[in-house]
Design a protein around this motif. Structure first.
Motif, PDB file in Angstrom:
ATOM      1  N   VAL A 192       0.837  -1.204   0.000  1.00 46.89           N
ATOM      2  CA  VAL A 192       0.000   0.000   0.000  1.00 46.89           C
ATOM      3  C   VAL A 192       0.871   1.253   0.000  1.00 46.89           C
ATOM      4  CG1 VAL A 192      -1.708   1.331   1.301  1.00 46.89           C
ATOM      5  CG2 VAL A 192      -1.929  -1.153   1.122  1.00 46.89           C
ATOM      6  N   THR A 193       1.878   1.266   0.855  1.00 43.84           N
ATOM      7  CA  THR A 193       2.763   2.427   0.957  1.00 43.84           C
ATOM      8  C   THR A 193       3.460   2.720  -0.358  1.00 43.84           C
ATOM      9  OG1 THR A 193       3.285   1.398   3.095  1.00 43.84           O
ATOM     10  CG2 THR A 193       4.331   3.502   2.615  1.00 43.84           C
ATOM     11  N   CYS A 194       3.963   1.672  -1.004  1.00 48.41           N
ATOM     12  CA  CYS A 194       4.686   1.857  -2.265  1.00 48.41           C
ATOM     13  C   CYS A 194       3.741   2.250  -3.401  1.00 48.41           C
ATOM     14  CB  CYS A 194       5.451   0.587  -2.618  1.00 48.41           C
ATOM     15  SG  CYS A 194       6.886   0.287  -1.546  1.00 48.41           S
ATOM     16  N   PHE A 195       2.511   1.758  -3.372  1.00 48.77           N
ATOM     17  CA  PHE A 195       1.533   2.214  -4.361  1.00 48.77           C
ATOM     18  C   PHE A 195       1.333   3.719  -4.240  1.00 48.77           C
ATOM     19  CE2 PHE A 195      -2.842   3.408  -5.375  1.00 48.77           C
ATOM     20  CZ  PHE A 195      -2.918   3.025  -6.708  1.00 48.77           C
ATOM     21  N   LEU A 196       1.179   4.200  -3.010  1.00 46.14           N
ATOM     22  CA  LEU A 196       1.015   5.641  -2.797  1.00 46.14           C
ATOM     23  C   LEU A 196       2.286   6.390  -3.186  1.00 46.14           C
ATOM     24  CD1 LEU A 196      -0.877   5.488   0.613  1.00 46.14           C
ATOM     25  CD2 LEU A 196      -1.844   6.104  -1.614  1.00 46.14           C
ATOM     26  N   GLY A 197       3.435   5.762  -2.979  1.00 41.02           N
ATOM     27  CA  GLY A 197       4.696   6.373  -3.384  1.00 41.02           C
ATOM     28  C   GLY A 197       4.789   6.555  -4.890  1.00 41.02           C
ATOM     29  N   LYS A 198       4.277   5.572  -5.640  1.00 45.23           N
ATOM     30  CA  LYS A 198       4.251   5.682  -7.103  1.00 45.23           C
ATOM     31  C   LYS A 198       3.197   6.696  -7.548  1.00 45.23           C
ATOM     32  CE  LYS A 198       5.936   3.048  -9.793  1.00 45.23           C
ATOM     33  NZ  LYS A 198       7.167   3.096 -10.633  1.00 45.23           N
ATOM     34  N   LEU A 199       2.069   6.725  -6.843  1.00 42.61           N
ATOM     35  CA  LEU A 199       0.972   7.616  -7.208  1.00 42.61           C
ATOM     36  C   LEU A 199       1.315   9.073  -6.936  1.00 42.61           C
ATOM     37  CD1 LEU A 199      -2.001   7.791  -8.173  1.00 42.61           C
ATOM     38  CD2 LEU A 199      -2.675   7.546  -5.762  1.00 42.61           C
ATOM     39  N   PHE A 200       2.020   9.312  -5.828  1.00 41.34           N
ATOM     40  CA  PHE A 200       2.362  10.680  -5.419  1.00 41.34           C
ATOM     41  C   PHE A 200       3.876  10.818  -5.283  1.00 41.34           C
ATOM     42  CE2 PHE A 200      -1.849   9.999  -3.171  1.00 41.34           C
ATOM     43  CZ  PHE A 200      -2.602  10.723  -4.091  1.00 41.34           C
ATOM     44  N   PRO A 201       4.599  10.899  -6.388  1.00 37.74           N
ATOM     45  CA  PRO A 201       6.072  10.908  -6.327  1.00 37.74           C
ATOM     46  C   PRO A 201       6.665  12.117  -5.620  1.00 37.74           C
ATOM     47  CG  PRO A 201       5.280  11.388  -8.559  1.00 37.74           C
ATOM     48  CD  PRO A 201       4.093  10.944  -7.777  1.00 37.74           C
ATOM     49  N   ILE A 253       5.359   7.638   4.848  1.00 41.31           N
ATOM     50  CA  ILE A 253       5.977   6.840   5.905  1.00 41.31           C
ATOM     51  C   ILE A 253       5.092   5.643   6.215  1.00 41.31           C
ATOM     52  CG2 ILE A 253       6.807   6.821   8.293  1.00 41.31           C
ATOM     53  CD1 ILE A 253       7.179   9.857   8.062  1.00 41.31           C
ATOM     54  N   GLY A 254       5.685   4.471   6.222  1.00 40.84           N
ATOM     55  CA  GLY A 254       4.983   3.266   6.630  1.00 40.84           C
ATOM     56  C   GLY A 254       5.538   2.771   7.949  1.00 40.84           C
ATOM     57  N   ILE A 255       4.657   2.472   8.906  1.00 39.47           N
ATOM     58  CA  ILE A 255       5.103   1.963  10.200  1.00 39.47           C
ATOM     59  C   ILE A 255       4.474   0.601  10.468  1.00 39.47           C
ATOM     60  CG2 ILE A 255       5.510   4.255  11.181  1.00 39.47           C
ATOM     61  CD1 ILE A 255       2.886   3.893  12.769  1.00 39.47           C
ATOM     62  N   ASP A 256       5.203  -0.242  11.166  1.00 39.44           N
ATOM     63  CA  ASP A 256       4.716  -1.568  11.542  1.00 39.44           C
ATOM     64  C   ASP A 256       5.572  -2.045  12.712  1.00 39.44           C
ATOM     65  OD1 ASP A 256       2.937  -3.799   9.696  1.00 39.44           O
ATOM     66  OD2 ASP A 256       4.122  -4.582  11.363  1.00 39.44           O
ATOM     67  N   HIS A 284      12.612   1.675  -6.871  1.00 43.83           N
ATOM     68  CA  HIS A 284      13.407   2.908  -6.969  1.00 43.83           C
ATOM     69  C   HIS A 284      12.666   4.112  -6.397  1.00 43.83           C
ATOM     70  CE1 HIS A 284      16.044   0.549  -9.557  1.00 43.83           C
ATOM     71  NE2 HIS A 284      15.013   0.268 -10.336  1.00 43.83           N
ATOM     72  N   LEU A 285      11.968   3.888  -5.287  1.00 43.66           N
ATOM     73  CA  LEU A 285      11.230   4.971  -4.649  1.00 43.66           C
ATOM     74  C   LEU A 285      12.129   5.697  -3.657  1.00 43.66           C
ATOM     75  CD1 LEU A 285       7.849   3.132  -4.004  1.00 43.66           C
ATOM     76  CD2 LEU A 285       8.260   4.943  -5.667  1.00 43.66           C
ATOM     77  N   THR A 286      12.217   6.992  -3.796  1.00 46.40           N
ATOM     78  CA  THR A 286      13.025   7.800  -2.878  1.00 46.40           C
ATOM     79  C   THR A 286      12.168   8.625  -1.936  1.00 46.40           C
ATOM     80  OG1 THR A 286      13.150   9.591  -4.513  1.00 46.40           O
ATOM     81  CG2 THR A 286      14.924   7.946  -4.541  1.00 46.40           C
ATOM     82  N   ASN A 287      10.853   8.586  -2.139  1.00 45.09           N
ATOM     83  CA  ASN A 287       9.947   9.398  -1.316  1.00 45.09           C
ATOM     84  C   ASN A 287       9.239   8.580  -0.251  1.00 45.09           C
ATOM     85  OD1 ASN A 287       8.472   8.008  -3.311  1.00 45.09           O
ATOM     86  ND2 ASN A 287       6.777   9.461  -3.195  1.00 45.09           N
ATOM     87  N   VAL A 288       9.633   7.314  -0.096  1.00 41.80           N
ATOM     88  CA  VAL A 288       8.990   6.403   0.854  1.00 41.80           C
ATOM     89  C   VAL A 288      10.019   5.915   1.854  1.00 41.80           C
ATOM     90  CG1 VAL A 288       7.869   4.151   1.094  1.00 41.80           C
ATOM     91  CG2 VAL A 288       7.248   5.637  -0.803  1.00 41.80           C
ATOM     92  N   LYS A 289       9.627   5.888   3.131  1.00 38.05           N
ATOM     93  CA  LYS A 289      10.502   5.285   4.137  1.00 38.05           C
ATOM     94  C   LYS A 289       9.674   4.457   5.104  1.00 38.05           C
ATOM     95  CE  LYS A 289      10.717   9.098   7.511  1.00 38.05           C
ATOM     96  NZ  LYS A 289      11.640   9.994   8.259  1.00 38.05           N
ATOM     97  N   PHE A 290      10.327   3.477   5.710  1.00 38.94           N
ATOM     98  CA  PHE A 290       9.650   2.540   6.592  1.00 38.94           C
ATOM     99  C   PHE A 290      10.371   2.492   7.945  1.00 38.94           C
ATOM    100  CE2 PHE A 290       8.689   1.171   2.288  1.00 38.94           C
ATOM    101  CZ  PHE A 290       7.317   1.003   2.348  1.00 38.94           C
ATOM    102  N   GLU A 291       9.569   2.395   9.011  1.00 40.24           N
ATOM    103  CA  GLU A 291      10.137   2.365  10.351  1.00 40.24           C
ATOM    104  C   GLU A 291       9.406   1.353  11.218  1.00 40.24           C
ATOM    105  OE1 GLU A 291       9.828   6.365  11.776  1.00 40.24           O
ATOM    106  OE2 GLU A 291      11.509   7.089  10.559  1.00 40.24           O
ATOM    107  N   VAL A 292      10.173   0.646  12.049  1.00 39.11           N
ATOM    108  CA  VAL A 292       9.578  -0.247  13.034  1.00 39.11           C
ATOM    109  C   VAL A 292       9.104   0.628  14.188  1.00 39.11           C
ATOM    110  CG1 VAL A 292       9.951  -2.199  14.584  1.00 39.11           C
ATOM    111  CG2 VAL A 292      11.123  -2.124  12.372  1.00 39.11           C
ATOM    112  N   LYS A 293       7.786   0.862  14.246  1.00 37.76           N
ATOM    113  CA  LYS A 293       7.217   1.754  15.239  1.00 37.76           C
ATOM    114  C   LYS A 293       5.903   1.208  15.772  1.00 37.76           C
ATOM    115  CE  LYS A 293      10.143   5.286  14.748  1.00 37.76           C
ATOM    116  NZ  LYS A 293      11.078   5.675  15.833  1.00 37.76           N
TER     117      LYS A 293
END
Length: 306
Positions: A128-137, A142-145, A162-171
């Motif tokens: 889901v996060t990466c889909f939004l990253g592609k949709l809104f470059p 931020i994705g948390i889990d 190759h997404l540079t606008n997405v980041k993930f954190e263990v939160k």
């Protein structure tokens, strides 16, 4: 209204029209799934045949037992296990690929602005996060889990795309650093994760939906959901909720909890989304909520029945 303000309104209106004219369509969704090489399994047999053809017996048998136990309300952590490797994580995603596709198609049909800052709660392997990253470059997403394996797979997926606008954190949602509060979000989304964050809906029996709405007792656990409102930037920021709600009574309870937390459902844009998981037909409500009340606000019972 001054001429300057009028001119600014015309500019904003023009931008909105151009944005809507250039909105991606369902082909964008299809292309995304082709890019990540995930296709919905047509039935349970096809799903497990594919897995057994790629992974050893020990892995597939344990995975099957976890899935069976999960359906009965118990078992080990499915996410930690299926996300043990990136390949297994993506192959397992065929189980729910149709769910994601229908959800994305609904979102494309209703969104009316490009959020600058997005939070995905319980992001799992990052689809889901990466889909939004592609949709809104141009957006920050931020994705948390709480699952280390989930975040590991999500980071690998974003790297492959190759997404540079997405980041993930263990939160943990309830242990977010202050920066999340002081730098809130234009959009928050959760996909079948809030029941794990807040627990199951209250097991309360009502004779009518009116009772659900008017007599629901307060619950400290579920009122924690007010944190969602705190994380939204302003009154017009949006929360998209797609959760395991399987009856009108549960939807009434969940919507009432949202109301207690100052989150209001936009019933005109919310939908029952129909999908299948390994051939089993299902539907779940996809809800759009904001902190602001609509001028022509529909009450909960009317909204559910529409």
């Amino acid at each position: 209204m001054s001429d300057g303000a009028h001119d600014q309104d015309q500019i904003e209106y023009g931008r909105t029209v151009m944005m809507l004219m250039n909105k991606p369509d369902n082909k964008f969704v299809i292309d995304f799934f082709q890019t990540i090489n995930v296709r919905a399994a047509k039935d349970n047999r096809q799903f497990w045949t594919k897995l057994r053809g790629k992974y050893n017996k020990k892995i597939t048998e344990e995975l099957a037992s976890i899935v069976d136990a999960r359906e009965d309300g118990g078992g080990k952590n499915l996410y930690e296990f299926k996300n043990h490797t990136f390949a297994l994580s993506m192959d397992f995603s065929s189980y729910s690929a149709d769910l994601y596709r229908r959800l994305f198609e609904w979102y494309l049909s209703i969104y009316d602005e490009k959020p600058k800052r997005i939070l995905d709660i319980g992001c799992d392997n990052g689809i889901v996060t990466c889909f939004l990253g592609k949709l809104f470059p141009e957006s920050e997403i931020i994705g948390i889990d709480i699952s280390n394996n989930s975040i590991k797979c999500a980071r690998e997926l974003s790297h492959k795309l190759h997404l540079t606008n997405v980041k993930f954190e263990v939160k943990n949602l309830f242990e977010l650093p202050q920066e999340y509060i002081t730098n809130p979000f234009d959009m928050i989304i959760s996909v079948r994760s809030m029941h794990e964050v807040f627990g199951n809906l209250p097991d309360i029996r009502f004779w009518s939906l009116k009772e659900c709405v008017n007599k629901l007792p307060s619950s400290d656990n579920h009122l924690k959901m007010s944190l969602i409102a705190e994380l939204l930037k302003d009154e017009n920021s949006q929360y998209f909720s797609f959760e395991r709600i399987q009856s009108m009574a549960q939807l009434a309870i969940m919507s009432t909890i949202f109301e207690k937390c100052q989150l209001h459902v936009n019933w005109d844009k919310s939908r029952q989304v129909h999908f299948h998981e390994v051939g089993v037909e299902q539907n779940m409500p996809a809800l759009l909520l904001t902190k602001s009340r609509l001028e022509d606000k529909v009450d909960i019972i009317e909204g559910i029945y529409e």
